[in-house]
Design a protein around this motif. Structure first.
Motif, PDB file in Angstrom:
ATOM      1  N   GLY A 269       0.813  -1.210   0.000  1.00  0.00           N
ATOM      2  CA  GLY A 269       0.000   0.000   0.000  1.00  0.00           C
ATOM      3  C   GLY A 269       0.842   1.254   0.000  1.00  0.00           C
ATOM      4  N   GLU A 270       0.180   2.402   0.029  1.00  0.00           N
ATOM      5  CA  GLU A 270       0.865   3.691   0.007  1.00  0.00           C
ATOM      6  C   GLU A 270       1.793   3.842   1.213  1.00  0.00           C
ATOM      7  N   GLY A 271       2.978   4.384   0.962  1.00  0.00           N
ATOM      8  CA  GLY A 271       3.928   4.664   2.030  1.00  0.00           C
ATOM      9  C   GLY A 271       4.611   3.442   2.609  1.00  0.00           C
ATOM     10  N   SER A 272       4.471   2.317   1.938  1.00  0.00           N
ATOM     11  CA  SER A 272       5.050   1.066   2.453  1.00  0.00           C
ATOM     12  C   SER A 272       6.291   0.662   1.678  1.00  0.00           C
ATOM     13  N   ARG A 273       7.045  -0.227   2.295  1.00  0.00           N
ATOM     14  CA  ARG A 273       8.248  -0.791   1.697  1.00  0.00           C
ATOM     15  C   ARG A 273       8.209  -2.287   1.960  1.00  0.00           C
ATOM     16  N   MET A 274       8.666  -3.068   1.006  1.00  0.00           N
ATOM     17  CA  MET A 274       8.549  -4.516   1.121  1.00  0.00           C
ATOM     18  C   MET A 274       9.880  -5.186   0.796  1.00  0.00           C
ATOM     19  N   ALA A 275      10.262  -6.156   1.624  1.00  0.00           N
ATOM     20  CA  ALA A 275      11.465  -6.956   1.387  1.00  0.00           C
ATOM     21  C   ALA A 275      11.064  -8.423   1.337  1.00  0.00           C
ATOM     22  N   VAL A 276      11.545  -9.129   0.329  1.00  0.00           N
ATOM     23  CA  VAL A 276      11.248 -10.550   0.155  1.00  0.00           C
ATOM     24  C   VAL A 276      12.568 -11.293   0.155  1.00  0.00           C
ATOM     25  N   THR A 277      12.739 -12.239   1.078  1.00  0.00           N
ATOM     26  CA  THR A 277      14.009 -12.962   1.178  1.00  0.00           C
ATOM     27  C   THR A 277      13.789 -14.455   0.985  1.00  0.00           C
ATOM     28  N   GLY A 278      14.763 -15.114   0.391  1.00  0.00           N
ATOM     29  CA  GLY A 278      14.623 -16.552   0.185  1.00  0.00           C
ATOM     30  C   GLY A 278      15.894 -17.200  -0.314  1.00  0.00           C
ATOM     31  N   ASP A 279      15.891 -18.522  -0.259  1.00  0.00           N
ATOM     32  CA  ASP A 279      17.032 -19.350  -0.664  1.00  0.00           C
ATOM     33  C   ASP A 279      16.504 -20.415  -1.617  1.00  0.00           C
ATOM     34  N   ARG A 280      16.846 -20.300  -2.877  1.00  0.00           N
ATOM     35  CA  ARG A 280      16.305 -21.223  -3.888  1.00  0.00           C
ATOM     36  C   ARG A 280      16.750 -22.656  -3.682  1.00  0.00           C
ATOM     37  N   SER A 281      17.792 -22.858  -2.875  1.00  0.00           N
ATOM     38  CA  SER A 281      18.279 -24.229  -2.655  1.00  0.00           C
ATOM     39  C   SER A 281      17.544 -24.935  -1.525  1.00  0.00           C
ATOM     40  N   GLN A 282      16.596 -24.254  -0.860  1.00  0.00           N
ATOM     41  CA  GLN A 282      15.896 -24.849   0.284  1.00  0.00           C
ATOM     42  C   GLN A 282      14.380 -24.793   0.103  1.00  0.00           C
ATOM     43  N   ILE A 283      13.910 -25.218  -1.051  1.00  0.00           N
ATOM     44  CA  ILE A 283      12.471 -25.218  -1.343  1.00  0.00           C
ATOM     45  C   ILE A 283      11.841 -26.467  -0.734  1.00  0.00           C
ATOM     46  N   ASP A 284      10.822 -26.272   0.109  1.00  0.00           N
ATOM     47  CA  ASP A 284      10.155 -27.382   0.799  1.00  0.00           C
ATOM     48  C   ASP A 284       8.753 -27.653   0.266  1.00  0.00           C
ATOM     49  N   LEU A 285       8.407 -27.047  -0.859  1.00  0.00           N
ATOM     50  CA  LEU A 285       7.076 -27.248  -1.418  1.00  0.00           C
ATOM     51  C   LEU A 285       6.932 -28.659  -1.965  1.00  0.00           C
ATOM     52  N   PRO A 286       5.704 -29.161  -2.037  1.00  0.00           N
ATOM     53  CA  PRO A 286       5.488 -30.505  -2.597  1.00  0.00           C
ATOM     54  C   PRO A 286       5.984 -30.580  -4.038  1.00  0.00           C
ATOM     55  N   GLY A 288       6.267 -30.760  -7.817  1.00  0.00           N
ATOM     56  CA  GLY A 288       5.364 -30.290  -8.852  1.00  0.00           C
ATOM     57  C   GLY A 288       4.774 -28.921  -8.593  1.00  0.00           C
ATOM     58  N   VAL A 289       4.942 -28.373  -7.366  1.00  0.00           N
ATOM     59  CA  VAL A 289       4.442 -27.042  -7.038  1.00  0.00           C
ATOM     60  C   VAL A 289       5.565 -26.032  -7.255  1.00  0.00           C
ATOM     61  N   GLN A 290       5.338 -25.052  -8.125  1.00  0.00           N
ATOM     62  CA  GLN A 290       6.386 -24.091  -8.445  1.00  0.00           C
ATOM     63  C   GLN A 290       6.577 -23.090  -7.311  1.00  0.00           C
ATOM     64  N   SER A 291       7.830 -22.775  -7.033  1.00  0.00           N
ATOM     65  CA  SER A 291       8.151 -21.777  -6.020  1.00  0.00           C
ATOM     66  C   SER A 291       7.763 -20.385  -6.513  1.00  0.00           C
ATOM     67  N   GLY A 292       7.040 -19.647  -5.664  1.00  0.00           N
ATOM     68  CA  GLY A 292       6.669 -18.289  -6.015  1.00  0.00           C
ATOM     69  C   GLY A 292       7.867 -17.373  -6.153  1.00  0.00           C
ATOM     70  N   LEU A 293       8.962 -17.701  -5.449  1.00  0.00           N
ATOM     71  CA  LEU A 293      10.171 -16.885  -5.560  1.00  0.00           C
ATOM     72  C   LEU A 293      10.774 -17.020  -6.950  1.00  0.00           C
ATOM     73  N   ARG A 294      10.864 -18.240  -7.440  1.00  0.00           N
ATOM     74  CA  ARG A 294      11.392 -18.459  -8.791  1.00  0.00           C
ATOM     75  C   ARG A 294      10.525 -17.761  -9.831  1.00  0.00           C
ATOM     76  N   ALA A 295       9.210 -17.876  -9.658  1.00  0.00           N
ATOM     77  CA  ALA A 295       8.293 -17.241 -10.610  1.00  0.00           C
ATOM     78  C   ALA A 295       8.443 -15.723 -10.582  1.00  0.00           C
ATOM     79  N   ALA A 296       8.599 -15.157  -9.381  1.00  0.00           N
ATOM     80  CA  ALA A 296       8.744 -13.706  -9.270  1.00  0.00           C
ATOM     81  C   ALA A 296      10.022 -13.227  -9.953  1.00  0.00           C
ATOM     82  N   GLU A 297      11.104 -13.988  -9.814  1.00  0.00           N
ATOM     83  CA  GLU A 297      12.347 -13.615 -10.495  1.00  0.00           C
ATOM     84  C   GLU A 297      12.140 -13.513 -12.000  1.00  0.00           C
TER      85      GLU A 297
END
Length: 337
Positions: A269-286, A288-297
């Motif tokens: 929202g207005e006046g906000s700042r956002m930081a997203v952190t992650g490690d592509r080598s430690q994906i714990d998703l089931p 066949g489920v794509q990592s949202g971090l990879r998709a965002a990149e």
């Protein structure tokens, strides 16, 4: 600066020796460490010998190792003069930074560390980025509305993001801090854990609590959380909200699905700042489920107002063995083993 480098002894008189003279004996005690353990650390890792004589340090060893030792001691002493204590891991980090050519004196990342040009101020401590990547990341967090910090564990991605959030909060630049993580490991087992919902998810949020406790006094932190000016919540709790005038951190973003990542990013929202952190080598998703971090990149690359900061094993600031473990795994993956 209260330190003088004296001319090394000629090589033909025996082992090459450099002399460092310090003007403040109190700071010299801090530099050497309890029982001279900091000097011992440098000796064992750089192959030099350091002899302490009053306010002088004699450094014996090959040119490259001797000059690297001088550069590290100079960087640490200057930090002490500026009020930055030597913390666990500083010496190991500086040894890893090294210099391209020690005969030419401190350069590159080591020179950046010595200058201490960028610092994060919180109520309990001051944080100085230790590597070039950490400094660039810190600057991105301060300047950019949406920043991704991507790299292996121990590189300070989340720690620095939380520190910047606390600084901006205490400076009055944002009204709230919101920290979140996907509770992937909980999944279907969440209902079997004892307690109410907060007690169920708190174990997954503990690293965020730990970071906040490093930067804010306990009573103040508790009061701010009771007033909901600081929130720590699972990613699922972000749905339907618009987060204005806040600093928002999403940790372990590699475990967010593509849909969850889109949901989270659109909360800005207005006046906000956002930081997203992650490690592509430690994906714990089931599987066949794509990592949202990879998709965002892939999807957000090149979008104006978004920056990506990347870290490597060189930026690890935990135990030196962590960097070696990460490097070994990276080599194994690159070799297809």
């Amino acid at each position: 600066m209260g330190i003088t480098a004296l001319t090394p002894a000629p090589a033909d008189t025996g082992p090459a020796i450099a002399h460092l003279e310090f003007s403040d004996n109190r700071l010299l005690v801090d530099l050497c460490g309890e029982y001279d353990r900091n000097l011992t650390h440098l000796e064992s890792h750089l192959g030099v010998q350091i002899i302490r004589r009053g306010n002088l340090l004699d450094i014996l060893g090959p040119d490259a190792a001797r000059n690297q030792t001088i550069a590290i001691l100079t960087a640490l002493y200057q930090g002490l003069e500026e009020g930055r204590p030597i913390e666990q891991g500083d010496i190991a980090a500086l040894i890893r930074l090294g210099t391209p050519d020690a005969r030419e004196g401190p350069e590159g990342q080591l020179e950046m560390f010595r200058k201490g040009a960028l610092e994060i101020r919180t109520r309990k401590k001051m944080i100085a980025p230790r590597t070039r990547a950490q400094q660039d990341y810190t600057r991105a967090l301060l300047e950019t509305e949406l920043n991704f910090g991507i790299g292996p564990a121990g590189t300070g991605k989340t720690y620095i993001a939380v520190a910047v959030a606390v600084q901006m909060f205490t400076d009055g630049l944002v009204d709230k801090i919101i920290l979140s993580r996907p509770a992937v490991e909980a999944g279907e087992r969440l209902g079997f854990l004892p307690g109410d919902m907060k007690e169920k998810v708190d174990p997954y949020m503990q690293p965020l609590y730990d970071a906040l406790n490093d930067f804010l006094p306990g009573k103040q932190l508790q009061k701010l959380m009771e007033e909901r000016r600081i929130e720590i919540a699972p990613l699922a709790f972000m749905r339907g909200r618009t987060l204005s005038n806040a600093f928002i951190v999403l940790d372990e973003a590699q475990n967010a699905t593509e849909m969850q990542m889109k949901m989270f990013l659109t909360r800005l929202g207005e006046g906000s700042r956002m930081a997203v952190t992650g490690d592509r080598s430690q994906i714990d998703l089931p599987r066949g489920v794509q990592s949202g971090l990879r998709a965002a990149e892939r999807i957000l690359d090149g979008v104006e107002g978004i920056r990506f900061s990347y870290f490597t094993a060189q930026d690890v600031v935990r135990h030196p063995l962590v960097a070696r473990i990460i490097t070994a795994y990276e080599k194994d993956e690159a070799g297809g083993g």
